[in-house]
Write a protein that holds these residues in place. Structure first.
Motif, short mmCIF file in Angstrom:
data_model
loop_
_atom_site.label_atom_id
_atom_site.label_comp_id
_atom_site.label_asym_id
_atom_site.label_seq_id
_atom_site.Cartn_x
_atom_site.Cartn_y
_atom_site.Cartn_z
N ALA A 2 0.83 -1.20 0.00
CA ALA A 2 0.00 0.00 0.00
C ALA A 2 0.87 1.26 0.00
O ALA A 2 1.93 1.32 0.64
N VAL A 3 0.41 2.25 -0.73
CA VAL A 3 1.17 3.50 -0.91
C VAL A 3 0.34 4.68 -0.41
O VAL A 3 -0.80 4.87 -0.84
N LEU A 4 0.93 5.46 0.47
CA LEU A 4 0.34 6.72 0.92
C LEU A 4 1.06 7.86 0.20
O LEU A 4 2.27 8.03 0.37
N ALA A 5 0.35 8.63 -0.61
CA ALA A 5 0.94 9.80 -1.27
C ALA A 5 0.65 11.03 -0.43
O ALA A 5 -0.49 11.27 0.00
N VAL A 6 1.69 11.80 -0.17
CA VAL A 6 1.57 13.05 0.59
C VAL A 6 2.04 14.19 -0.29
O VAL A 6 3.12 14.12 -0.88
N ILE A 7 1.20 15.21 -0.40
CA ILE A 7 1.52 16.39 -1.20
C ILE A 7 1.83 17.54 -0.26
O ILE A 7 0.92 18.13 0.35
N PRO A 8 3.11 17.90 -0.05
CA PRO A 8 3.42 19.03 0.82
C PRO A 8 3.08 20.34 0.10
O PRO A 8 3.48 20.55 -1.04
N ALA A 9 2.35 21.21 0.79
CA ALA A 9 1.91 22.49 0.20
C ALA A 9 2.15 23.60 1.20
O ALA A 9 1.42 23.73 2.19
N ARG A 10 3.19 24.39 0.94
CA ARG A 10 3.57 25.49 1.83
C ARG A 10 3.12 26.80 1.22
O ARG A 10 3.29 27.03 0.03
N LEU A 11 2.54 27.68 2.04
CA LEU A 11 2.00 28.93 1.51
C LEU A 11 3.09 29.94 1.20
O LEU A 11 2.93 30.76 0.29
N GLY A 12 4.21 29.89 1.91
CA GLY A 12 5.17 30.99 1.86
C GLY A 12 6.21 30.93 0.76
O GLY A 12 7.38 31.24 1.01
N ALA A 13 5.86 30.51 -0.45
CA ALA A 13 6.83 30.54 -1.55
C ALA A 13 7.20 31.98 -1.88
O ALA A 13 6.35 32.87 -1.86
N THR A 14 8.47 32.23 -2.18
CA THR A 14 8.93 33.59 -2.43
C THR A 14 8.79 34.01 -3.89
O THR A 14 8.38 35.12 -4.18
N ASP A 44 -2.65 4.49 -2.98
CA ASP A 44 -3.93 4.02 -2.45
C ASP A 44 -4.67 5.10 -1.69
O ASP A 44 -5.89 5.03 -1.53
N ARG A 45 -3.94 6.08 -1.19
CA ARG A 45 -4.56 7.23 -0.52
C ARG A 45 -3.68 8.45 -0.78
O ARG A 45 -2.45 8.34 -0.83
N VAL A 46 -4.32 9.60 -0.94
CA VAL A 46 -3.61 10.84 -1.24
C VAL A 46 -4.07 11.92 -0.26
O VAL A 46 -5.28 12.20 -0.15
N VAL A 47 -3.12 12.52 0.46
CA VAL A 47 -3.45 13.59 1.40
C VAL A 47 -2.52 14.77 1.15
O VAL A 47 -1.42 14.63 0.61
N VAL A 48 -2.98 15.94 1.55
CA VAL A 48 -2.19 17.17 1.47
C VAL A 48 -1.63 17.48 2.85
O VAL A 48 -2.35 17.36 3.86
N ALA A 49 -0.37 17.87 2.91
CA ALA A 49 0.27 18.30 4.16
C ALA A 49 0.57 19.78 4.04
O ALA A 49 1.34 20.19 3.15
N THR A 50 -0.01 20.59 4.91
CA THR A 50 0.13 22.04 4.77
C THR A 50 0.45 22.72 6.08
O THR A 50 0.22 22.16 7.16
N ASP A 51 0.96 23.93 5.96
CA ASP A 51 1.31 24.72 7.13
C ASP A 51 0.35 25.87 7.36
O ASP A 51 0.55 26.68 8.27
N VAL A 67 -3.81 17.64 6.21
CA VAL A 67 -3.27 17.55 7.55
C VAL A 67 -2.48 18.82 7.83
O VAL A 67 -1.61 19.21 7.04
N MET A 68 -2.80 19.48 8.95
CA MET A 68 -2.02 20.64 9.35
C MET A 68 -0.72 20.17 10.01
O MET A 68 -0.72 19.31 10.89
N THR A 69 0.39 20.74 9.56
CA THR A 69 1.70 20.38 10.10
C THR A 69 2.36 21.62 10.70
O THR A 69 1.87 22.75 10.57
N ARG A 70 3.49 21.40 11.33
CA ARG A 70 4.26 22.51 11.88
C ARG A 70 4.64 23.49 10.78
O ARG A 70 4.86 23.09 9.63
N ALA A 71 4.75 24.75 11.14
CA ALA A 71 5.07 25.79 10.16
C ALA A 71 6.57 25.95 9.94
O ALA A 71 6.99 26.61 8.98
N ASP A 72 7.39 25.34 10.79
CA ASP A 72 8.84 25.61 10.74
C ASP A 72 9.63 24.51 10.05
O ASP A 72 10.85 24.44 10.20
N HIS A 73 8.97 23.64 9.30
CA HIS A 73 9.73 22.59 8.61
C HIS A 73 10.65 23.20 7.56
O HIS A 73 10.23 24.05 6.77
N PRO A 74 11.91 22.74 7.50
CA PRO A 74 12.84 23.28 6.51
C PRO A 74 12.61 22.77 5.09
O PRO A 74 13.12 23.34 4.14
N SER A 75 11.86 21.69 4.93
CA SER A 75 11.66 21.13 3.60
C SER A 75 10.34 20.37 3.53
O SER A 75 9.74 20.03 4.56
#
Length: 253
Positions: A2-14, A44-51, A67-75
């Motif tokens: 089984a595969v979990l796809a996570v799409i990281p989406a950060r608002l603060g792109a420069t 098999d499942r796709v979720v968004v990870a955002t700050d 899923v809401m994640t910490r805002a201070d992740h470096p990547s």
């Protein structure tokens, strides 16, 4: 497996402010990326990870799990790892990281990266495509060279390998590939990646994939024929909207 796809989406792109919420074909970019990954049916499942709650709200409005994640992740990798470590996702053996600015990501790239991990050929899988000679000198084009078994030897923004004699150019061409920024990981490999300290090679090149490589964690590279780049600038977004229009125009009878 089984595969979990996570799409990281950060608002603060420069370079492209509020990038995940910018419109592509009339919908926010993060929605289009989620639709693309779902449509390819590699995960098999796709979720968004955002700050940011604005991204979470857009996802909720479109029925997309976020899923809401910490805002201070470096990547994005760190953001993906936080999601993978949550109890509700602990049963997924393979984690697939699809960048949140890749609305045209190819099935071949995702299947190639996942296949390397699922088949036990490497704990981390990624993909690469042929690179034009004209692009080998560009620092924004990340190059990778591999072993005979298909594992990465090195990633670099520099032209690698170095061409000492012009007469050897035909030998060089098939040796170098352009890296495609999708990753599949075993759960253990992802955890190792984000718990290791940044490596000097990573800091010098500004390439996070050099961290596991420098610590002897193998990265398998699937060679695929073609992949489109992500959306980083206003020009990229305009081009993507033109391409979207071409793809969705009705066919004349």
């Amino acid at each position: 497996m089984a595969v979990l796809a996570v799409i990281p989406a950060r608002l603060g792109a420069t370079r492209l402010p509020r990038k995940p919420l910018r419109l592509l074909g009339g919908e926010p970019l993060v929605v289009r990326v989620h639709q693309r990954v779902e449509a390819l049916q590699v995960a098999d499942r796709v979720v968004v990870a955002t700050d940011h709650p604005d991204i979470a709200a857009v996802c909720a409005a479109h029925g997309i799990p976020a899923v809401m994640t910490r805002a201070d992740h470096p990547s994005g990798t760190d953001r993906v790892a936080e999601v993978a470590a949550r109890p509700e996702f602990s049963a997924w053996p393979i984690i697939l990281n699809v960048q949140g600015d890749e609305p045209f990501v190819s099935r071949e790239a995702l299947e190639g990266a996942v296949g390397l991990v699922a088949n036990g050929r490497a704990p981390i899988g990624t993909a690469a495509v042929p690179v034009a000679v004209s692009a080998q000198q560009r620092a924004d084009v990340v190059k990778v060279v591999c072993t005979e078994s298909g594992r990465a030897l090195y990633f670099s923004r520099a032209p690698i390998p170095f061409l000492r004699d012009a007469m050897d150019a035909p030998i060089l061409a098939p040796l170098v590939r352009q890296h495609v920024g999708v990753y599949a990981y075993t759960r253990d490999a992802l955890h190792q990646w984000v718990t290791l300290a940044p490596h000097p090679l990573e800091r010098v090149e500004r390439l996070e994939q050099l961290r596991p490589l420098a610590h002897d964690i193998p990265i398998g590279v699937a060679h695929v024929p073609f992949a489109e780049g992500g959306i980083d600038t206003e020009d990229d977004l305009r081009h993507a909207n033109r391409r979207w229009s071409e793809l969705t125009l009705p066919v004349a009878p």
